[in-house]
Design an enzyme around this catalytic site. Structure first.
Site, mmCIF file in Angstrom:
data_model
loop_
_atom_site.group_PDB
_atom_site.id
_atom_site.type_symbol
_atom_site.label_atom_id
_atom_site.label_comp_id
_atom_site.label_asym_id
_atom_site.label_seq_id
_atom_site.Cartn_x
_atom_site.Cartn_y
_atom_site.Cartn_z
ATOM 1 N N ASP A 54 2.631 -5.391 -26.016
ATOM 2 C CA ASP A 54 3.216 -5.315 -24.866
ATOM 3 C C ASP A 54 3.885 -6.661 -24.288
ATOM 4 O O ASP A 54 3.207 -7.579 -24.900
ATOM 5 C CB ASP A 54 2.125 -5.021 -23.891
ATOM 6 C CG ASP A 54 2.591 -5.189 -22.432
ATOM 7 O OD1 ASP A 54 2.801 -3.429 -22.546
ATOM 8 O OD2 ASP A 54 2.068 -5.919 -21.757
ATOM 9 N N ASN A 62 10.437 -9.302 -13.821
ATOM 10 C CA ASN A 62 10.969 -8.577 -12.762
ATOM 11 C C ASN A 62 11.460 -8.787 -11.838
ATOM 12 O O ASN A 62 12.170 -9.102 -10.537
ATOM 13 C CB ASN A 62 10.971 -7.247 -13.241
ATOM 14 C CG ASN A 62 11.428 -6.781 -14.411
ATOM 15 O OD1 ASN A 62 12.061 -6.709 -14.474
ATOM 16 N ND2 ASN A 62 10.977 -5.142 -14.411
ATOM 17 N N ASP A 71 15.507 -6.001 -18.438
ATOM 18 C CA ASP A 71 16.702 -5.858 -19.402
ATOM 19 C C ASP A 71 17.083 -6.571 -20.540
ATOM 20 O O ASP A 71 16.652 -5.829 -21.716
ATOM 21 C CB ASP A 71 17.769 -4.934 -18.600
ATOM 22 C CG ASP A 71 16.792 -3.284 -18.060
ATOM 23 O OD1 ASP A 71 16.045 -3.349 -17.890
ATOM 24 O OD2 ASP A 71 17.791 -3.267 -17.473
ATOM 25 N N GLU A 97 7.465 -2.069 -20.770
ATOM 26 C CA GLU A 97 7.811 -2.771 -21.789
ATOM 27 C C GLU A 97 6.324 -2.695 -22.423
ATOM 28 O O GLU A 97 6.392 -3.259 -23.289
ATOM 29 C CB GLU A 97 7.203 -4.231 -20.982
ATOM 30 C CG GLU A 97 6.079 -4.251 -20.603
ATOM 31 C CD GLU A 97 5.257 -3.423 -19.126
ATOM 32 O OE1 GLU A 97 4.650 -3.846 -18.710
ATOM 33 O OE2 GLU A 97 6.426 -2.297 -18.787
#
Length: 203
Positions: A54, A62, A71, A97
């Site tokens: 993770d 973000n 991304d 993620e």
């Protein structure tokens, strides 16, 4: 026409098992491969390991840098994980993620070492967005072994996830192993602390 049909069929199949962002296999293919790998291990006694990954603080990334930058981070992590896989090993993005790797024919000690190598490989990645470099990427990692931590796909996945959440609870950017404390003694030589965890950990 026949060649074109074969190519189209192969392309459609590839799209059905690949994550469009990272190019890694998707959750559907991961589950199918894990079932096949478990069946093979049951028949041959070959070792099998599952690694859950993770990206740390991904939502904050973000919110701070935007989804395009996020991304790029996911693609970079996916590339590092894929490059760290051998011929019969499978790297998958299972959503958001979160990633998983299936490592057949690795001893439990080897799988733990590989998990730490993957963590270090991701940490060494540099991602540029526009004219600046994004903050260092780190991952939390959980490892489970067949059959010690389960004989069904969902059991192995749950054990790896529990170990991953334990890694996050203990400060992130580290590897944790599902199971008893014996594993921690076996991997004490690794540079980054790697510990074994028992029951379910709260995120």
């Amino acid at each position: 026409m026949a060649i074109a049909n074969v190519r189209m069929r192969d392309q459609l199949h590839d799209q059905s098992v690949r994550d469009p962002l990272t190019g890694l296999f998707n959750r559907r293919h991961m589950l199918e491969t894990l079932r096949e790998s478990i069946n093979r291990s049951q028949q041959t006694g070959a070792p099998l390991n599952l690694i859950a990954v993770d990206v740390d603080h991904f939502k904050k990334r973000n919110d701070t840098h935007g989804h395009d930058a996020g991304d790029m981070v996911l693609r970079a992590v996916g590339a590092a994980l894929e490059q760290g896989c051998g011929r019969d090993e499978v790297a998958c993005r299972i959503g958001g993620e979160e990633f998983m790797l299936i490592l057949p024919d690795n001893t439990s000690d080897d799988a733990i070492t590989r998990a730490e190598q993957l963590r270090q490989a991701v940490e060494a990645v540099s991602v540029r967005y526009g004219e600046k470099s994004l903050p260092r990427i780190t991952i939390s990692v959980g490892v489970s072994h067949y059959p010690a931590h389960g004989t069904m796909p969902q059991d192995l996945m749950r054990a790896a996830d529990d170990a991953l959440y334990a890694a996050k609870d203990k400060g992130r950017n580290q590897v944790q192993v599902a199971g008893s404390g014996s594993d921690a003694q076996q991997i004490s030589q690794l540079k980054k602390p790697v510990k074994a965890v028992g029951g379910k950990s709260t995120a």
